[in-house]
Design an enzyme around this catalytic site. Sequence first.
Site, PDB file in Angstrom:
ATOM      1  N   ASP A  57       0.877  -1.217  -0.037  1.00 20.71           N
ATOM      2  CA  ASP A  57       0.028   0.094   0.078  1.00 20.71           C
ATOM      3  C   ASP A  57       1.169   1.148   0.111  1.00 20.71           C
ATOM      4  O   ASP A  57       1.959   1.217   0.164  1.00 20.71           O
ATOM      5  CB  ASP A  57      -0.935  -0.124   1.184  1.00 20.71           C
ATOM      6  CG  ASP A  57      -0.349   0.005   2.463  1.00 20.71           C
ATOM      7  OD1 ASP A  57       0.878   0.295   2.680  1.00 20.71           O
ATOM      8  OD2 ASP A  57      -0.869  -0.359   3.724  1.00 20.71           O
ATOM      9  N   SER A  58       0.360   2.345  -0.149  1.00 19.00           N
ATOM     10  CA  SER A  58       1.051   3.699  -0.381  1.00 19.00           C
ATOM     11  C   SER A  58       1.477   4.265   0.999  1.00 19.00           C
ATOM     12  O   SER A  58       2.160   5.247   0.978  1.00 19.00           O
ATOM     13  CB  SER A  58       0.291   4.708  -1.140  1.00 19.00           C
ATOM     14  OG  SER A  58      -0.721   5.071  -0.450  1.00 19.00           O
ATOM     15  N   GLY A  59       0.704   3.964   2.218  1.00 17.19           N
ATOM     16  CA  GLY A  59       1.066   4.603   3.470  1.00 17.19           C
ATOM     17  C   GLY A  59      -0.296   5.597   3.523  1.00 17.19           C
ATOM     18  O   GLY A  59      -0.192   6.202   4.962  1.00 17.19           O
ATOM     19  N   PHE A  85      -3.302   5.258   3.835  1.00 17.00           N
ATOM     20  CA  PHE A  85      -4.491   4.975   4.936  1.00 17.00           C
ATOM     21  C   PHE A  85      -3.715   5.269   6.355  1.00 17.00           C
ATOM     22  O   PHE A  85      -4.525   5.340   7.280  1.00 17.00           O
ATOM     23  CB  PHE A  85      -4.852   3.337   4.634  1.00 17.00           C
ATOM     24  CG  PHE A  85      -5.895   2.858   5.744  1.00 17.00           C
ATOM     25  CD1 PHE A  85      -7.363   3.351   5.750  1.00 17.00           C
ATOM     26  CD2 PHE A  85      -5.453   2.114   6.790  1.00 17.00           C
ATOM     27  CE1 PHE A  85      -8.143   2.631   6.469  1.00 17.00           C
ATOM     28  CE2 PHE A  85      -6.507   1.828   7.804  1.00 17.00           C
ATOM     29  CZ  PHE A  85      -7.834   2.248   7.656  1.00 17.00           C
ATOM     30  N   ASP A 143      -2.722   8.308  -1.795  1.00 18.83           N
ATOM     31  CA  ASP A 143      -3.955   9.090  -1.718  1.00 18.83           C
ATOM     32  C   ASP A 143      -4.573   9.628  -0.337  1.00 18.83           C
ATOM     33  O   ASP A 143      -4.048   9.042   0.814  1.00 18.83           O
ATOM     34  CB  ASP A 143      -5.200   8.063  -2.171  1.00 18.83           C
ATOM     35  CG  ASP A 143      -5.339   6.677  -1.372  1.00 18.83           C
ATOM     36  OD1 ASP A 143      -4.641   6.191  -0.726  1.00 18.83           O
ATOM     37  OD2 ASP A 143      -6.408   6.388  -1.394  1.00 18.83           O
ATOM     38  N   GLY A 170     -11.493   3.609   0.242  1.00 20.04           N
ATOM     39  CA  GLY A 170     -12.544   4.352   1.191  1.00 20.04           C
ATOM     40  C   GLY A 170     -13.739   3.837   1.295  1.00 20.04           C
ATOM     41  O   GLY A 170     -14.624   4.366   1.506  1.00 20.04           O
ATOM     42  N   ASP A 202      -7.963  -7.778   0.064  1.00 18.85           N
ATOM     43  CA  ASP A 202      -7.038  -7.995   1.239  1.00 18.85           C
ATOM     44  C   ASP A 202      -7.936  -7.651   2.494  1.00 18.85           C
ATOM     45  O   ASP A 202      -8.609  -6.924   2.278  1.00 18.85           O
ATOM     46  CB  ASP A 202      -5.725  -7.448   1.063  1.00 18.85           C
ATOM     47  CG  ASP A 202      -6.208  -5.659   1.524  1.00 18.85           C
ATOM     48  OD1 ASP A 202      -5.525  -5.361   2.628  1.00 18.85           O
ATOM     49  OD2 ASP A 202      -6.593  -4.975   0.861  1.00 18.85           O
ATOM     50  N   CYS A 235     -13.020 -28.762   6.582  1.00 21.58           N
ATOM     51  CA  CYS A 235     -11.685 -27.945   6.372  1.00 21.58           C
ATOM     52  C   CYS A 235     -10.628 -28.828   6.319  1.00 21.58           C
ATOM     53  O   CYS A 235     -10.590 -29.718   6.959  1.00 21.58           O
ATOM     54  CB  CYS A 235     -11.457 -26.961   7.347  1.00 21.58           C
ATOM     55  SG  CYS A 235     -10.163 -26.060   7.071  1.00 21.58           S
ATOM     56  N   CYS A 261      -7.394 -28.461  11.290  1.00 29.76           N
ATOM     57  CA  CYS A 261      -8.370 -29.089  11.366  1.00 29.76           C
ATOM     58  C   CYS A 261      -7.871 -30.646  10.932  1.00 29.76           C
ATOM     59  O   CYS A 261      -8.646 -31.547  11.503  1.00 29.76           O
ATOM     60  CB  CYS A 261      -9.489 -28.586  10.256  1.00 29.76           C
ATOM     61  SG  CYS A 261     -10.167 -27.114  10.851  1.00 29.76           S
ATOM     62  N   HIS A 293      -6.124 -21.629  10.248  1.00 28.69           N
ATOM     63  CA  HIS A 293      -7.319 -22.042   9.866  1.00 28.69           C
ATOM     64  C   HIS A 293      -8.156 -20.893   9.211  1.00 28.69           C
ATOM     65  O   HIS A 293      -8.739 -21.229   8.034  1.00 28.69           O
ATOM     66  CB  HIS A 293      -8.280 -22.463  11.231  1.00 28.69           C
ATOM     67  CG  HIS A 293      -9.549 -22.633  10.753  1.00 28.69           C
ATOM     68  ND1 HIS A 293     -10.064 -23.817  10.039  1.00 28.69           N
ATOM     69  CD2 HIS A 293     -10.498 -21.891  10.942  1.00 28.69           C
ATOM     70  CE1 HIS A 293     -11.237 -23.608   9.761  1.00 28.69           C
ATOM     71  NE2 HIS A 293     -11.741 -22.366  10.257  1.00 28.69           N
TER      72      HIS A 293
END
Length: 398
Positions: A102-104, A106, A156, A232, A282, A320, A325, A362
């Site tokens: 990511d760009s930083g 957030f 952004d 956003g 993500d 699973c 599991c 898990h």
Amino acid sequence: MLEFEVLKTDARTGEGANAHPGSHARRGQLTLTHGVVQTPIFMPVGTYGTVKGVMPQSLHEMGAQIILGNTFHLWMRPGLDVMKQFGGLHRFESWDKPILTDSGGFQVWSLGDMRKISEEGVKFASPVNGDKLFLTPEISMQIQTVLNSDIVMQFDECTPYDTKGHITTESEARSSMELSLRWAKRCVAEFDKLENPNALFGIVQGGMYQNLRHESLEALVELDLPGYAVGGVSVGEPKEEMQRIMAHTPHRLPADKPRYLMGVGTPEDLVEGVGAGIDMFDCVMPTRNARNGHLFTRFGDLKIRNARHKADEQPLDTTCTCYTCKGRTMPDGSTSGGFSRAYLHHLDRCGEMLGPMLASIHNLHYYLNLMQEIRDALDAGRFGEFAARFRTDRLRGV
């Protein structure tokens, strides 16, 4: 480098028994510098160069194709000198598959009153040592170039849904969105100047205002970037607001470019997002929830610290196949047997380190396997049928 091919679409879009109403779902293949990624895909989050509580070997075994790194936190620690010494994030964390950073933006936004945003960039106090720092679109591109991530995100401003109870107005959202667009152009210029061989994604902003989302989208498309993200969302807004934006925005992005929904979300969000045309997801939820004893299963969520699991001999999910599991795979193909809910409850109540490790394995396996099932359903032309069964199963309860 980036090459993206749409292999199949959910063409029936609401017609017939197997269709998903209004579906824009698609099956694709993304080729990056460090490997090929089958989409739709979920990307585990490795904030400090590690997916919390999970060994890289386990990530490989559970089918992780691409992971995230956090530009802001890796800039703070260990810093760019160490990253330059190692030639980037891949060698530093011993991961040979693709990485998205990511760009930083957030993280800077989340600092709240500790930061000051201007046209030039963001001034803030380091959360590590209090140093005064300045992050700009250009510096973000420089950091991510040193990290050598396969996918670089533009710097952004994440438009908040509300600030201390004040809902962001359309005028405020417009100002934020237009700043992000100007920063996007600066990111492109710096990215090209650095001759970064990887791929730069733009981020659609605009808050909860569809007209602003549309303006942001159109302006970013003019930059002809290799891929685009929807940012956003999942920032405190009601679920209905996020769903409204998801119904409006993703399918309007270029069909020949990958689409990424940032920071989302629950298993239900992933299935709905695929139906909206998203290729990449993500979220910290699988690992964060695991550390707090919250497990995802095919038949709903389970809180392992509840007393009713104290003597429960069942595994978390009988369907699973994760290590937690099923246990180890033996030479003859059988499994050694997994861990009971009672044992996981015991680890959680005692605060033992193994508890969140097994829970994280898990939850991540559940998410990655869910995406594999979605890809299989799209390959078979049965996404709508899969989505309906998924919803029924999740509502059944454990």
